[in-house]
Design a protein around this motif. Structure first.
Motif, PDB file in Angstrom:
ATOM      1  N   VAL A 166      33.434 -11.253  13.925  1.00 41.56           N
ATOM      2  CA  VAL A 166      34.312 -10.425  14.710  1.00 41.56           C
ATOM      3  C   VAL A 166      35.338 -11.365  15.325  1.00 41.56           C
ATOM      4  CG1 VAL A 166      34.477  -9.333  17.069  1.00 41.56           C
ATOM      5  CG2 VAL A 166      32.403  -8.774  15.322  1.00 41.56           C
ATOM      6  N   GLU A 167      34.925 -12.632  15.616  1.00 41.32           N
ATOM      7  CA  GLU A 167      35.832 -13.571  16.180  1.00 41.32           C
ATOM      8  C   GLU A 167      36.902 -13.848  15.378  1.00 41.32           C
ATOM      9  OE1 GLU A 167      35.489 -18.179  17.805  1.00 41.32           O
ATOM     10  OE2 GLU A 167      33.849 -17.142  18.007  1.00 41.32           O
ATOM     11  N   ARG A 168      36.208 -14.327  13.963  1.00 42.00           N
ATOM     12  CA  ARG A 168      37.427 -14.646  13.061  1.00 42.00           C
ATOM     13  C   ARG A 168      38.523 -13.512  12.897  1.00 42.00           C
ATOM     14  NH1 ARG A 168      33.264 -17.747   8.859  1.00 42.00           N
ATOM     15  NH2 ARG A 168      32.916 -19.468   9.821  1.00 42.00           N
ATOM     16  N   MET A 169      37.924 -12.181  12.853  1.00 36.70           N
ATOM     17  CA  MET A 169      38.858 -11.353  12.376  1.00 36.70           C
ATOM     18  C   MET A 169      39.714 -10.966  13.316  1.00 36.70           C
ATOM     19  SD  MET A 169      36.656  -8.381  10.084  1.00 36.70           S
ATOM     20  CE  MET A 169      35.191  -8.527  11.144  1.00 36.70           C
ATOM     21  N   ARG A 193      42.832 -12.951  12.021  1.00 33.68           N
ATOM     22  CA  ARG A 193      43.501 -11.762  11.306  1.00 33.68           C
ATOM     23  C   ARG A 193      44.127 -10.770  12.213  1.00 33.68           C
ATOM     24  NH1 ARG A 193      38.882 -10.584   6.533  1.00 33.68           N
ATOM     25  NH2 ARG A 193      38.636 -12.589   6.079  1.00 33.68           N
ATOM     26  N   GLY A 194      44.002 -10.827  13.537  1.00 31.07           N
ATOM     27  CA  GLY A 194      45.009 -10.311  14.529  1.00 31.07           C
ATOM     28  C   GLY A 194      44.563  -8.786  14.434  1.00 31.07           C
ATOM     29  N   MET A 195      43.052  -8.527  14.084  1.00 30.08           N
ATOM     30  CA  MET A 195      42.417  -7.262  14.349  1.00 30.08           C
ATOM     31  C   MET A 195      41.970  -6.940  15.617  1.00 30.08           C
ATOM     32  SD  MET A 195      40.091  -6.699  10.886  1.00 30.08           S
ATOM     33  CE  MET A 195      40.578  -6.850   9.107  1.00 30.08           C
ATOM     34  N   SER A 196      42.163  -5.672  15.907  1.00 29.41           N
ATOM     35  CA  SER A 196      41.360  -5.100  17.003  1.00 29.41           C
ATOM     36  C   SER A 196      39.736  -5.384  16.792  1.00 29.41           C
ATOM     37  CB  SER A 196      41.583  -3.726  17.523  1.00 29.41           C
ATOM     38  OG  SER A 196      40.827  -2.869  16.525  1.00 29.41           O
ATOM     39  N   GLU A 197      39.004  -5.683  17.939  1.00 29.91           N
ATOM     40  CA  GLU A 197      37.383  -5.527  17.711  1.00 29.91           C
ATOM     41  C   GLU A 197      36.957  -4.262  17.192  1.00 29.91           C
ATOM     42  OE1 GLU A 197      33.595  -6.217  20.577  1.00 29.91           O
ATOM     43  OE2 GLU A 197      35.253  -7.069  21.424  1.00 29.91           O
ATOM     44  N   GLN A 198      37.641  -3.157  17.491  1.00 27.61           N
ATOM     45  CA  GLN A 198      36.931  -1.825  17.162  1.00 27.61           C
ATOM     46  C   GLN A 198      37.328  -1.900  15.381  1.00 27.61           C
ATOM     47  OE1 GLN A 198      39.144   1.745  18.742  1.00 27.61           O
ATOM     48  NE2 GLN A 198      38.059   2.862  17.491  1.00 27.61           N
ATOM     49  N   ASP A 199      38.465  -2.364  14.880  1.00 25.83           N
ATOM     50  CA  ASP A 199      38.706  -2.293  13.560  1.00 25.83           C
ATOM     51  C   ASP A 199      37.734  -3.319  12.850  1.00 25.83           C
ATOM     52  OD1 ASP A 199      40.686  -0.563  13.603  1.00 25.83           O
ATOM     53  OD2 ASP A 199      42.569  -2.069  13.568  1.00 25.83           O
ATOM     54  N   ALA A 237      30.809  -2.494   9.662  1.00 25.24           N
ATOM     55  CA  ALA A 237      29.629  -1.399   9.564  1.00 25.24           C
ATOM     56  C   ALA A 237      29.965  -0.793   8.004  1.00 25.24           C
ATOM     57  CB  ALA A 237      30.279  -0.138  10.433  1.00 25.24           C
ATOM     58  N   ALA A 238      31.133  -0.657   7.339  1.00 26.72           N
ATOM     59  CA  ALA A 238      31.544  -0.350   6.086  1.00 26.72           C
ATOM     60  C   ALA A 238      30.785  -1.242   5.116  1.00 26.72           C
ATOM     61  CB  ALA A 238      32.738  -0.101   6.019  1.00 26.72           C
ATOM     62  N   GLN A 239      30.275  -2.145   5.475  1.00 25.21           N
ATOM     63  CA  GLN A 239      29.707  -3.247   4.330  1.00 25.21           C
ATOM     64  C   GLN A 239      27.926  -3.141   4.539  1.00 25.21           C
ATOM     65  OE1 GLN A 239      31.614  -7.068   4.987  1.00 25.21           O
ATOM     66  NE2 GLN A 239      33.361  -6.443   3.437  1.00 25.21           N
ATOM     67  N   ALA A 240      27.514  -3.817   3.355  1.00 21.56           N
ATOM     68  CA  ALA A 240      26.020  -4.069   3.777  1.00 21.56           C
ATOM     69  C   ALA A 240      25.614  -4.872   4.662  1.00 21.56           C
ATOM     70  CB  ALA A 240      25.380  -4.876   2.172  1.00 21.56           C
ATOM     71  N   ALA A 286      47.385   0.054   6.186  1.00 24.86           N
ATOM     72  CA  ALA A 286      47.219   1.634   6.479  1.00 24.86           C
ATOM     73  C   ALA A 286      46.211   2.011   5.634  1.00 24.86           C
ATOM     74  CB  ALA A 286      48.793   2.232   6.110  1.00 24.86           C
ATOM     75  N   MET A 287      45.852   1.726   4.386  1.00 28.26           N
ATOM     76  CA  MET A 287      44.967   2.050   3.684  1.00 28.26           C
ATOM     77  C   MET A 287      43.758   1.813   4.411  1.00 28.26           C
ATOM     78  SD  MET A 287      44.854   3.365   0.175  1.00 28.26           S
ATOM     79  CE  MET A 287      43.932   4.845   0.859  1.00 28.26           C
ATOM     80  N   GLY A 288      43.629   0.499   4.571  1.00 34.24           N
ATOM     81  CA  GLY A 288      42.385   0.250   5.262  1.00 34.24           C
ATOM     82  C   GLY A 288      42.088   0.682   6.439  1.00 34.24           C
ATOM     83  N   ARG A 289      42.843   1.124   7.250  1.00 36.01           N
ATOM     84  CA  ARG A 289      42.520   2.267   8.561  1.00 36.01           C
ATOM     85  C   ARG A 289      42.218   3.396   7.980  1.00 36.01           C
ATOM     86  NH1 ARG A 289      47.062  -0.641  10.222  1.00 36.01           N
ATOM     87  NH2 ARG A 289      48.506   0.936   9.877  1.00 36.01           N
ATOM     88  N   LEU A 290      42.631   3.936   6.895  1.00 37.54           N
ATOM     89  CA  LEU A 290      42.250   5.389   6.489  1.00 37.54           C
ATOM     90  C   LEU A 290      40.976   5.283   5.886  1.00 37.54           C
ATOM     91  CD1 LEU A 290      43.765   7.919   5.947  1.00 37.54           C
ATOM     92  CD2 LEU A 290      44.401   7.242   3.756  1.00 37.54           C
ATOM     93  N   VAL A 291      40.491   4.467   4.999  1.00 34.33           N
ATOM     94  CA  VAL A 291      39.497   4.320   4.313  1.00 34.33           C
ATOM     95  C   VAL A 291      38.004   3.705   4.856  1.00 34.33           C
ATOM     96  CG1 VAL A 291      40.328   4.464   1.937  1.00 34.33           C
ATOM     97  CG2 VAL A 291      39.625   2.320   2.955  1.00 34.33           C
ATOM     98  N   PHE A 292      38.499   2.836   5.909  1.00 37.01           N
ATOM     99  CA  PHE A 292      37.321   2.363   6.716  1.00 37.01           C
ATOM    100  C   PHE A 292      36.687   3.300   7.778  1.00 37.01           C
ATOM    101  CE2 PHE A 292      38.777  -1.657   4.567  1.00 37.01           C
ATOM    102  CZ  PHE A 292      37.616  -2.159   3.943  1.00 37.01           C
ATOM    103  N   ALA A 293      37.526   4.292   8.049  1.00 40.06           N
ATOM    104  CA  ALA A 293      37.143   5.137   9.254  1.00 40.06           C
ATOM    105  C   ALA A 293      36.550   6.447   8.436  1.00 40.06           C
ATOM    106  CB  ALA A 293      38.217   5.506   9.993  1.00 40.06           C
TER     107      ALA A 293
END
Length: 197
Positions: A137-140, A144-150, A156-159, A67-74
């Motif tokens: 992207v493939e690994r996440m 990790r079960g993330m959506s491609e968008q996440d 994008a939030a990283q260097a 939940a924190m990740g969805r909040l701050v990475f957006a």
């Protein structure tokens, strides 16, 4: 010898960190410390809840990381608030662990956001673990079960890879087998030990 270790999300940095520890380096893991400084009952967690509200907690009072990740990475402004709470505490705890290591130790600070937080110049050497964006992207998504968008939002939030490479003393490409990775990590550590001696 103070070494910074970094890499993009899902680059395999944690695997490199584990290999370095197996080979005798003292590893200070910023991700682990980031969990420690916001554990239930800490001042860090209280400050996070004050800043973001009780919705960032699980039912049992832990920080709800997804939940924190969805909040701050957006939202870069919210991410900056969270980083302002966590990063100083992580740095202080890392300094304590480093001080406890022997004088001749190779101390590796595993810091996911080393480049983003401008810390490269604090180290004698910087190791960057790198993989192509498509692999991240493939690994996440697969592991990790993330959506491609996440996954893309995290990246994008990283260097950028170019920004990380610009601060690197050593680049470890993690596109081969685990044996290839172990061989390259061993080479790098041997060079670091040679420089430290």
């Amino acid at each position: 010898m103070r070494v910074g270790l970094t890499g993009g999300v899902a680059s395999g940095k944690s695997t490199v960190s584990a290999i370095l520890a197996e080979l005798g380096a003292v590893v200070v893991d910023a991700d682990q410390l980031a969990r420690e400084v916001v554990a239930p009952g800490t001042a860090g967690l209280r400050e996070v809840v004050e800043a973001f509200g009780p919705g960032v907690l699980t039912r049992d009072g832990q920080l709800d990381r997804p939940a924190m990740g969805r909040l701050v990475f957006a939202d870069p402004a919210k991410r900056a608030v969270l980083e302002g709470i966590i990063h100083p505490r992580v740095r202080a705890r890392g300094a304590e662990l480093e001080a406890a290591a022997g004088a001749d130790a190779v101390v590796v600070h595993d810091i996911p956001l080393l480049t983003e937080t401008g810390q490269a110049d604090r180290f004698d050497a910087v190791i960057v673990v790198d993989v192509p964006a498509a692999v991240q992207v493939e690994r996440m998504t697969a592991l990790r079960g993330m959506s491609e968008q996440d996954a893309l939002a995290r990246m994008a939030a990283q260097a950028t890879p170019e920004q990380r490479r610009a601060v690197a003393t050593y680049v470890i490409e993690n596109t081969g087998t685990l044996e290839d990775l172990r061989r390259r990590v061993t080479e790098v550590l041997e060079e670091l030990v040679g420089r430290a001696g």
